[in-house]
Design a protein around this motif. Structure first.
Motif, PDB file in Angstrom:
ATOM      1  N   ASN A  80      10.799   7.035   7.797  1.00  0.00           N
ATOM      2  CA  ASN A  80      11.173   6.166   6.683  1.00  0.00           C
ATOM      3  C   ASN A  80       9.911   5.567   6.055  1.00  0.00           C
ATOM      4  O   ASN A  80       9.220   4.758   6.675  1.00  0.00           O
ATOM      5  CB  ASN A  80      12.107   5.055   7.188  1.00  0.00           C
ATOM      6  N   ASP A  82       9.612   3.455   3.677  1.00  0.00           N
ATOM      7  CA  ASP A  82       9.710   2.000   3.490  1.00  0.00           C
ATOM      8  C   ASP A  82       9.337   1.253   4.775  1.00  0.00           C
ATOM      9  O   ASP A  82       8.700   0.194   4.721  1.00  0.00           O
ATOM     10  CB  ASP A  82      11.131   1.615   3.058  1.00  0.00           C
ATOM     11  N   GLN A  83       9.755   1.792   5.919  1.00  0.00           N
ATOM     12  CA  GLN A  83       9.415   1.146   7.189  1.00  0.00           C
ATOM     13  C   GLN A  83       7.909   1.174   7.439  1.00  0.00           C
ATOM     14  O   GLN A  83       7.326   0.211   7.941  1.00  0.00           O
ATOM     15  CB  GLN A  83      10.149   1.828   8.342  1.00  0.00           C
ATOM     16  N   GLN A  85       5.605   1.221   5.111  1.00  0.00           N
ATOM     17  CA  GLN A  85       5.019   0.243   4.192  1.00  0.00           C
ATOM     18  C   GLN A  85       5.202  -1.187   4.703  1.00  0.00           C
ATOM     19  O   GLN A  85       4.268  -1.994   4.653  1.00  0.00           O
ATOM     20  CB  GLN A  85       5.634   0.395   2.801  1.00  0.00           C
ATOM     21  N   GLN A  86       6.401  -1.487   5.209  1.00  0.00           N
ATOM     22  CA  GLN A  86       6.655  -2.837   5.728  1.00  0.00           C
ATOM     23  C   GLN A  86       5.758  -3.138   6.923  1.00  0.00           C
ATOM     24  O   GLN A  86       5.222  -4.245   7.054  1.00  0.00           O
ATOM     25  CB  GLN A  86       8.125  -2.966   6.121  1.00  0.00           C
ATOM     26  N   GLN A  89       2.230  -3.807   5.554  1.00  0.00           N
ATOM     27  CA  GLN A  89       2.126  -5.062   4.793  1.00  0.00           C
ATOM     28  C   GLN A  89       2.083  -6.272   5.714  1.00  0.00           C
ATOM     29  O   GLN A  89       1.609  -7.347   5.319  1.00  0.00           O
ATOM     30  CB  GLN A  89       3.305  -5.202   3.824  1.00  0.00           C
TER      31      GLN A  89
END
Length: 249
Positions: A80, A82-83, A85-86, A89
């Motif tokens: 994933n 998005d995971q 990236q999170q 971050q």
């Protein structure tokens, strides 16, 4: 009207066409089955490589890549983005992240690192865009000026510090700390330890007055200057450091 006779030649042609059609159907079925198996195989194919890009001064690129390998290397389709990236971050010193999959087995990660330019109120950092962020100050690779002020004034303080520093450096001077009080009065500390009270108005003009008088003030007394107060329209107040012998006594 006469009935059309089926000749041996036409019958053979019909059978041949039927056989060809059936062969095509079989080939299509086999190709589809093979493709389905290939897709299923690709869905379980692991990510074999993480490519990490960026200019790193504070981040440990090798350690970060190892963390990515341990947590996210695996199934290509199930990773994933998005995971990832999170996760990035949330890391100290990370400002921006771009993550994408590169066929067939690579995860490409581009990290933009925070660029700290000042320490704010002793426990936060200011980046080059005037934004606050939190990261271990002890890990800083370079000395940074320290700015102090009420919450919400960090951008004003940074802008003023930049202007003051530019003016000072034209005359081989430098500031290392700046204060903005609750009453919006400015004070700076030079690299040599001199404290300079500048007040709320005509701040840069008053700083220029100090620059003009600085050589004369240094020659006025043998003792080093401790503080200069420029919050007067027609003059200045100077406090000199106590001599070492007097302090010891």
């Amino acid at each position: 009207m006469t009935a059309q006779q089926i000749t041996p030649a036409s019958k053979a042609s019909f059978i041949g066409g039927l056989v060809f059609f059936l062969l095509v159907l079989v080939l299509v079925f086999v190709a589809g089955w093979q493709f389905s198996r290939w897709v299923q195989g690709q869905q379980t194919a692991p990510i074999a490589e993480v490519r990490l890009y960026g200019q790193f001064m504070q981040l440990d690129a090798a350690e970060l890549q190892q963390q990515l390998q341990q947590q996210f290397v695996g199934n290509f389709f199930r990773v994933n983005v998005d995971q990832v990236q999170q996760f990035l971050q949330q890391q100290p010193w990370v400002y921006q992240v771009a993550v994408r999959k590169q066929w067939p087995d690579t995860l490409v990660v581009v990290v933009t690192e925070q660029q700290p330019v000042a320490i704010w109120n002793a426990d936060l950092l200011l980046n080059n865009k005037g934004e606050l962020f939190q990261a271990p100050i002890a890990q800083l690779q370079q000395a940074l000026p320290q700015l102090h002020g009420p919450d919400g004034t960090e951008q004003d303080a940074l802008n003023m510090f930049i202007l003051m520093q530019q003016l000072l450096q034209l005359h081989q001077l430098s500031a290392e700390q700046l204060w903005l009080t609750e009453r919006f009065s400015w004070r700076i500390q030079l690299a040599d330890g001199l404290s300079v009270q500048l007040g709320r108005q005509d701040t840069l003009k008053r700083l220029q007055r100090l620059i003009d008088l600085y050589p004369l003030l240094q020659q006025h007394k043998a003792a080093a200057m401790a503080e200069v107060d420029l919050r007067y329209d027609t003059g200045i107040a100077v406090r000199y450091a106590e001599p070492e012998t007097k302090r010891k006594a």
